[in-house]
Design an enzyme around this catalytic site. Structure first.
Site, PDB file in Angstrom:
ATOM      1  N   ARG A 253     -22.769  -0.006 -15.872  1.00 45.16           N
ATOM      2  CA  ARG A 253     -22.066   0.607 -14.933  1.00 45.16           C
ATOM      3  C   ARG A 253     -22.120  -0.377 -13.631  1.00 45.16           C
ATOM      4  O   ARG A 253     -21.263  -0.413 -12.901  1.00 45.16           O
ATOM      5  CB  ARG A 253     -22.783   1.848 -14.488  1.00 45.16           C
ATOM      6  CG  ARG A 253     -22.138   2.555 -13.186  1.00 45.16           C
ATOM      7  CD  ARG A 253     -22.620   4.128 -13.196  1.00 45.16           C
ATOM      8  NE  ARG A 253     -23.732   4.224 -13.646  1.00 45.16           N
ATOM      9  CZ  ARG A 253     -25.029   4.309 -13.122  1.00 45.16           C
ATOM     10  NH1 ARG A 253     -25.156   3.417 -11.991  1.00 45.16           N
ATOM     11  NH2 ARG A 253     -26.150   4.576 -13.834  1.00 45.16           N
TER      12      ARG A 253
ATOM     13  N   TYR B 256       1.659   8.430  -1.700  1.00 40.46           N
ATOM     14  CA  TYR B 256       1.443   9.067  -2.951  1.00 40.46           C
ATOM     15  C   TYR B 256       0.920  10.439  -2.867  1.00 40.46           C
ATOM     16  O   TYR B 256      -0.187  10.475  -2.055  1.00 40.46           O
ATOM     17  CB  TYR B 256       0.683   8.055  -3.612  1.00 40.46           C
ATOM     18  CG  TYR B 256       0.123   8.730  -4.925  1.00 40.46           C
ATOM     19  CD1 TYR B 256       1.228   9.085  -5.977  1.00 40.46           C
ATOM     20  CD2 TYR B 256      -1.179   8.758  -5.304  1.00 40.46           C
ATOM     21  CE1 TYR B 256       0.854   9.797  -7.120  1.00 40.46           C
ATOM     22  CE2 TYR B 256      -1.431   9.315  -6.564  1.00 40.46           C
ATOM     23  CZ  TYR B 256      -0.516   9.982  -7.555  1.00 40.46           C
ATOM     24  OH  TYR B 256      -0.736  10.554  -8.598  1.00 40.46           O
TER      25      TYR B 256
ATOM     26  N   ASP C 193      -2.501   0.113   0.924  1.00 42.18           N
ATOM     27  CA  ASP C 193      -2.294   0.457  -0.622  1.00 42.18           C
ATOM     28  C   ASP C 193      -1.090  -0.425  -0.855  1.00 42.18           C
ATOM     29  O   ASP C 193       0.250  -0.127  -0.339  1.00 42.18           O
ATOM     30  CB  ASP C 193      -2.083   1.744  -0.759  1.00 42.18           C
ATOM     31  CG  ASP C 193      -1.696   2.281  -2.225  1.00 42.18           C
ATOM     32  OD1 ASP C 193      -1.211   1.449  -2.966  1.00 42.18           O
ATOM     33  OD2 ASP C 193      -2.088   3.441  -2.411  1.00 42.18           O
TER      34      ASP C 193
ATOM     35  N   LYS D  76      -0.412   0.283 -12.294  1.00 45.56           N
ATOM     36  CA  LYS D  76       1.134   0.077 -12.326  1.00 45.56           C
ATOM     37  C   LYS D  76       1.361  -1.366 -12.738  1.00 45.56           C
ATOM     38  O   LYS D  76       1.236  -1.849 -13.707  1.00 45.56           O
ATOM     39  CB  LYS D  76       1.343   0.344 -10.580  1.00 45.56           C
ATOM     40  CG  LYS D  76       0.890   1.794 -10.363  1.00 45.56           C
ATOM     41  CD  LYS D  76       1.415   2.869 -11.372  1.00 45.56           C
ATOM     42  CE  LYS D  76       0.887   4.338 -11.373  1.00 45.56           C
ATOM     43  NZ  LYS D  76       0.009   4.652 -10.403  1.00 45.56           N
TER      44      LYS D  76
HETATM   45  O1  P1T Z   1      -2.689   6.854 -10.792  1.00 47.53           O
HETATM   46  P1  P1T Z   1      -4.038   6.111 -10.099  1.00 47.53           P
HETATM   47  O2  P1T Z   1      -4.286   4.955 -10.798  1.00 47.53           O
HETATM   48  O3  P1T Z   1      -5.028   6.666  -9.844  1.00 47.53           O
HETATM   49  O4  P1T Z   1      -3.336   5.545  -8.680  1.00 47.53           O
HETATM   50  C1  P1T Z   1      -3.178   6.358  -7.657  1.00 47.53           C
HETATM   51  C2  P1T Z   1      -1.863   5.964  -6.770  1.00 47.53           C
HETATM   52  C3  P1T Z   1      -2.272   5.106  -5.845  1.00 47.53           C
HETATM   53  N1  P1T Z   1      -1.307   4.692  -4.953  1.00 47.53           N
HETATM   54  C4  P1T Z   1      -0.013   4.727  -5.060  1.00 47.53           C
HETATM   55  C5  P1T Z   1       0.838   4.227  -3.964  1.00 47.53           C
HETATM   56  C6  P1T Z   1       0.250   5.168  -6.422  1.00 47.53           C
HETATM   57  O5  P1T Z   1       1.743   5.154  -6.621  1.00 47.53           O
HETATM   58  C7  P1T Z   1      -0.575   6.000  -7.070  1.00 47.53           C
HETATM   59  C8  P1T Z   1      -0.428   6.511  -8.538  1.00 47.53           C
HETATM   60  N2  P1T Z   1       1.087   6.765  -8.692  1.00 47.53           N
HETATM   61  C9  P1T Z   1       1.713   7.392  -9.629  1.00 47.53           C
HETATM   62  C10 P1T Z   1       1.077   7.814 -10.488  1.00 47.53           C
HETATM   63  C11 P1T Z   1       3.319   7.526  -9.209  1.00 47.53           C
HETATM   64  O6  P1T Z   1       3.943   7.869 -10.237  1.00 47.53           O
HETATM   65  O7  P1T Z   1       3.663   7.555  -8.350  1.00 47.53           O
END
Ligand code: P1T
Length: 379
Positions: free
Chosen positions: A46, A98, A170, A195
């Site tokens: 961890r 988001y 972000d 992503k």
């Molecule tokens: O899904 P996760 O890895 O927890 O990330 C969250 C997140 C944070 N910031 C942005 C700009 C994002 O687009 C996302 C996750 N977005 C999607 C799952 C989506 O389809 O927009």
């Protein structure tokens, strides 16, 4: 070192025990100690894991940061940032954001006493007038999800420095290939690694990068103390993914540019939201702030009829309908029912996010096939 060379080499060393060129998946929870406290720098997975360390160093290099800290998801990374603050602290965030970021702010941290102000960050006066002596953080997302608005990072981080406010960007939609917020004055850059960094729709992960030693210490403390860490197999997949980030991003940008221009001239298509279009209100800023315009775009059909939007999404074949973005394959998302469903409809509409908006993550297939698919779906 230039970006492509960094994407392939940065942070990664041949394995010290065997010389393996690829960082092994250290699938272990613990490490044997010679004597209590006498170990090789690793005690418990961890806290540290060699596969994760290699990835963290690689991600830091891509964002021109000194430190990289990985979390189990993008939202776990956001959670770690928000845990730096205390009841009564005020945070200003972009109002086009988001849905999950909005949800963690409003439904998890607001009940603990943090105060959030969501403002239109394309207007610097809205940002300035939301600042009080309790403001501790400005949270940017640019380009925004899902309306692809552009926020001027340098302008906002200059205000933050003047007022002693911390700043986070972000950078998920742009990826480090297109934009490096730390170079533009941000204290922390955040990614949903799920992503473009992962790039193959096979991993969920988040990361924070910073040049600030003290912030890095606090964020690594939260990583270990709260425990939302990614496993070594996922770290390996992302290490492999980022080796082609520059090549993938080139094609994402090329394809999205062509798709956006094609959509803009289609008689049945209404608004197209893509920073690469001269008609986009943030186009000039995008030219200055980003190295290209990215692989994400959104659009509406003329007439704004909900059933027309739904039918178009159902008819797509090469584009798959689903949440997420940034993978090699093209995806189509309906933000109102999927990624932004956790934002109340009135709030969504205030920002300009209609129930008829269709979002595309343009993949790296042959663009002719993508356009043909959109043509038959729009009809
Ligand atoms: O899904 P996760 O890895 O927890 O990330 C969250 C997140 C944070 N910031 C942005 C700009 C994002 O687009 C996302 C996750 N977005 C999607 C799952 C989506 O389809 O927009």
């Amino acid at each position: 070192m230039k970006f492509g060379t960094k994407a392939i080499h940065a942070g990664v060393e041949p394995d010290p025990t065997t010389g393996a060129i690829m960082t092994p998946i250290y699938q272990t929870s613990t490490y044997v100690q010679e004597s209590p406290g006498k170990h090789k720098g690793y005690e418990y997975s961890r806290t540290h894991n060699p596969t994760r360390t290699a990835l963290q160093n690689a991600l830091a290099a891509l964002e021109n940061g000194k430190h990289g800290i990985c979390y189990a998801s993008g939202l776990a990374a956001t959670d770690a940032v928000l845990k730096l603050f205390r009841p009564g602290d005020e945070i200003i965030a972009t109002n086009d954001i988001y849905g999950g970021s909005y949800r963690i702010m409003k439904r998890i941290f607001e009940p603990f006493g943090l105060v959030f102000h969501f403002v239109n960050m394309t207007d610097i006066n809205e940002v300035k007038s939301a600042i009080s002596d309790k403001t501790k953080l400005i949270w940017m997302e640019t380009p925004t999800n899902p309306l692809l608005r552009l926020i001027d990072i340098e302008q906002i981080t200059a205000i933050c420095r003047e007022k002693g406010i911390q700043s986070v960007v972000d950078n998920t939609f742009a990826s480090p290939y297109l934009q490096n917020p730390l170079d533009l004055g941000a204290d922390i850059v955040m990614h949903s690694v799920t992503k473009y960094l992962g790039g193959h729709s096979d991993t969920v992960m988040g990361a924070l990068m910073t040049n600030n030693d003290e912030l890095a210490k606090q964020l690594a403390f939260i990583q270990n103390a709260s425990g939302a860490v990614p496993g070594p197999q996922d770290c390996f997949l992302v290490l492999r993914g980022i080796k082609t980030l520059h090549i993938r991003m080139q094609r994402h940008c090329e394809n999205a540019f062509k798709v956006a221009h094609w959509l803009e001239t289609h008689p049945k298509v209404g608004k197209v939201y893509y920073p690469g279009l001269a008609s986009h209100p943030g186009h000039d800023l995008a030219r200055r702030q980003m190295r290209d315009f990215g692989g994400m775009l959104s659009f509406e059909l003329k007439g704004d009829i909900y059933e027309d939007a739904v039918k178009t999404m159902e008819r797509l074949n090469v584009f798959s309908l689903g949440e997420s973005l940034g993978g090699v394959e093209s995806l189509c998302t309906h933000p109102a029912s999927m990624t932004h469903a956790s934002i109340p409809k009135e709030e969504r509409e205030k920002v300009g996010l209609k129930d008829t908006l269709i979002r595309l993550s343009v993949g790296i297939e042959d663009v002719e096939d993508l356009i043909e698919d959109l043509a038959q779906a729009i009809g």
